[in-house]
Design a protein around this motif. Structure first.
Motif, PDB file in Angstrom:
ATOM      1  N   UNK A  16      12.302  22.688  48.096  1.00 16.62           N
ATOM      2  CA  UNK A  16      11.542  21.370  47.919  1.00 16.62           C
ATOM      3  C   UNK A  16      10.016  21.272  48.206  1.00 16.62           C
ATOM      4  N   UNK A  17       9.746  21.971  49.479  1.00 14.01           N
ATOM      5  CA  UNK A  17       8.399  21.951  49.814  1.00 14.01           C
ATOM      6  C   UNK A  17       7.491  22.897  49.071  1.00 14.01           C
ATOM      7  N   UNK A  18       7.865  24.042  48.680  1.00 17.30           N
ATOM      8  CA  UNK A  18       7.195  25.094  47.995  1.00 17.30           C
ATOM      9  C   UNK A  18       6.974  24.759  46.528  1.00 17.30           C
ATOM     10  N   UNK A  19       7.995  24.105  46.011  1.00 18.17           N
ATOM     11  CA  UNK A  19       7.917  23.993  44.460  1.00 18.17           C
ATOM     12  C   UNK A  19       7.572  22.407  44.033  1.00 18.17           C
ATOM     13  N   UNK A  20       8.028  21.579  45.038  1.00 17.67           N
ATOM     14  CA  UNK A  20       7.929  20.068  44.862  1.00 17.67           C
ATOM     15  C   UNK A  20       8.521  19.680  43.536  1.00 17.67           C
ATOM     16  N   UNK A  21       9.547  19.771  43.096  1.00 17.12           N
ATOM     17  CA  UNK A  21      10.059  19.371  41.760  1.00 17.12           C
ATOM     18  C   UNK A  21      10.290  17.961  41.771  1.00 17.12           C
ATOM     19  N   UNK A  22      10.073  17.484  40.548  1.00 19.08           N
ATOM     20  CA  UNK A  22      10.253  15.990  40.362  1.00 19.08           C
ATOM     21  C   UNK A  22      11.573  15.425  40.826  1.00 19.08           C
ATOM     22  N   UNK A  23      11.216  14.178  41.473  1.00 14.58           N
ATOM     23  CA  UNK A  23      12.416  13.514  42.176  1.00 14.58           C
ATOM     24  C   UNK A  23      13.392  12.959  41.229  1.00 14.58           C
ATOM     25  N   UNK A  24      14.733  13.263  41.159  1.00 15.11           N
ATOM     26  CA  UNK A  24      15.667  13.033  40.221  1.00 15.11           C
ATOM     27  C   UNK A  24      15.912  11.545  40.178  1.00 15.11           C
ATOM     28  N   UNK A  25      16.438  10.880  41.189  1.00  8.87           N
ATOM     29  CA  UNK A  25      16.443   9.329  41.581  1.00  8.87           C
ATOM     30  C   UNK A  25      15.786   8.923  42.770  1.00  8.87           C
TER      31      UNK A  25
END
Length: 414
Positions: free
Chosen positions: A381-390
């Motif tokens: 989560x921290x290293x790639x910071x993907x879009x938050x799904x919901x």
């Protein structure tokens, strides 16, 4: 239950958990091995990360997205203050609202459900920012909670009118009394006014402190003194505190212990601090950050914030607090797994505790402010910071992001 999230991963729990919401609150939380209650909607996360809503600890909405209005480059703190002061003469309520909402929309999509914003109070824009942000606070309350700091960027005693404006801002409904140690004529008078105003209205204090790389600039010692004098332990936050990063270790350790004793929260603002500090060094250029790891070592509460979004102080910014967490990880040597957990806590539970946001977190009875993240562990989560799904605010879906990637890479066989 209204919604039941099953097979959720969160690092504070030893196993996957199920979480149920009812009437905007978390009403059920147990290991996934138990039989869950029935719900109108069941969402199986299959081990995906579920977090409480992110907390943006320090941001200036009314100064966001001013980059396109700037003429010339800004490379020092003094230039940033002066350029922004010039631009404030052209502020309108509509302009402030539009730029603020632009940030808020982005932040909510990234999972921010609570935000502390500093609003300019001065003889230039007077109470325009306060009036506008108070209205916004009401308008967006179903998606995000705003905590408003009355912030005297231009100082309080440089123009005596500011004292009355600060008082009016508190009467209007400011949540926090702000201050700035490096932009006024008399530090003692400034701090005395801020702490007395906070005492009068029963509000916490949030100060911009020691924003430089000068080891001799240590107004933090005066802040500590006033905190004890007014009995404000646990109710004072300081942003920047970057001069401390230039202080030799023995003295810095002493100050860290004093901060711990005064129970003062430190808010690191790395996007701005890295950009403006260290510019006078010809070699061994300093990073210009507060010494995060040293402060944590001695038990000081440390969190972080975005501060500015694309303006004279910081030409960067996405309104995603995790971008700031990633930046802090890189620049404060925080690359271990436990560091990643610490950094996520600093923008969730730690931030909520430090800023006094109540009914927060993954616990029964808390507001159902939740984020579904498309990862199975904290480091990813921290290293790639993907879009938050919901993103959910009080149990209601307020943002949803779907990403579709089509990869046309061809791998030749040998």
């Amino acid at each position: 239950m209204d919604i039941l999230f099953t097979r959720c991963f969160n690092p504070t729990f030893p196993t996957w958990i199920d979480i149920g919401t009812r009437d905007g609150k978390i009403a059920y939380l147990k290991p996934s091995t138990e039989n869950p209650p029935k719900a109108e909607e069941v969402i199986d996360l299959g081990g995906k990360l579920l977090l409480p809503g992110l907390v943006e600890s320090h941001i200036h909405l009314d100064k966001a997205y001013l980059l396109e209005q700037l003429t010339g480059d800004v490379t020092t703190l003094r230039q940033a203050i002066e350029k922004t002061t010039e631009l404030k003469h052209g502020f309108t309520a509509t302009d402030i609202e539009e730029r603020s909402l632009r940030v808020i929309r982005q932040a909510v999509a990234k999972g921010v459900t609570r935000m502390r914003c500093h609003v300019e109070i001065d003889p230039i824009s007077r109470l325009m920012g306060m009036e506008t942000t108070l209205a916004l606070k009401e308008q967006v309350k179903d998606s995000i909670d705003l905590q408003i700091v009355a912030f005297p960027q231009e100082g309080i005693f440089n123009d005596e009118e500011t004292k009355g404006l600060m008082e009016q801002a508190m009467e209007m409904g400011a949540d926090v009394v702000g201050g700035i140690t490096y932009n006024d004529r008399d530090l003692d008078k400034h701090l005395d006014f801020v702490f007395r105003l906070a005492e009068k209205y029963g509000k916490p204090v949030d100060l911009h402190v020691d924003f430089s790389d000068n080891a001799d600039e240590l107004a933090i010692m005066d802040v500590i003194r006033f905190t004890h004098q007014f009995g404000m332990q646990g109710r004072v936050s300081v942003g920047h505190l970057t001069s401390l990063g230039s202080v030799e270790k023995e003295k810095a350790t002493f100050i860290a212990k004093e901060l711990k004793q005064a129970d003062i929260q430190v808010i690191s603002l790395p996007a701005t601090d890295l950009y403006l500090n260290g510019r006078g060094d010809k070699e061994c250029v300093r990073r210009g950050l507060t010494p995060v790891k040293l402060l944590l070592e001695y038990g000081v509460k440390v969190i972080y914030g975005s501060n500015n979004i694309q303006n004279a102080f910081t030409p960067f910014g996405t309104a995603d607090p995790l971008d700031i967490g990633f930046l802090l990880a890189q620049t404060s040597h925080m690359g271990r797994e436990q560091d990643a957990r610490q950094l996520i806590d600093m923008v969730t539970n730690g931030a909520a505790r430090s800023l006094g946001f109540e009914q927060y977190g993954l616990q029964v009875g808390a507001e159902a402010d939740l984020i579904v993240c498309p990862v199975m562990d904290i480091r990813t989560l921290l290293y790639t910071r993907p879009e938050r799904e919901r993103v959910y605010k009080s149990g209601k879906l307020v943002a949803e992001t779907t990403v579709q990637v089509t990869n046309h890479l061809k791998v030749a066989t040998t």
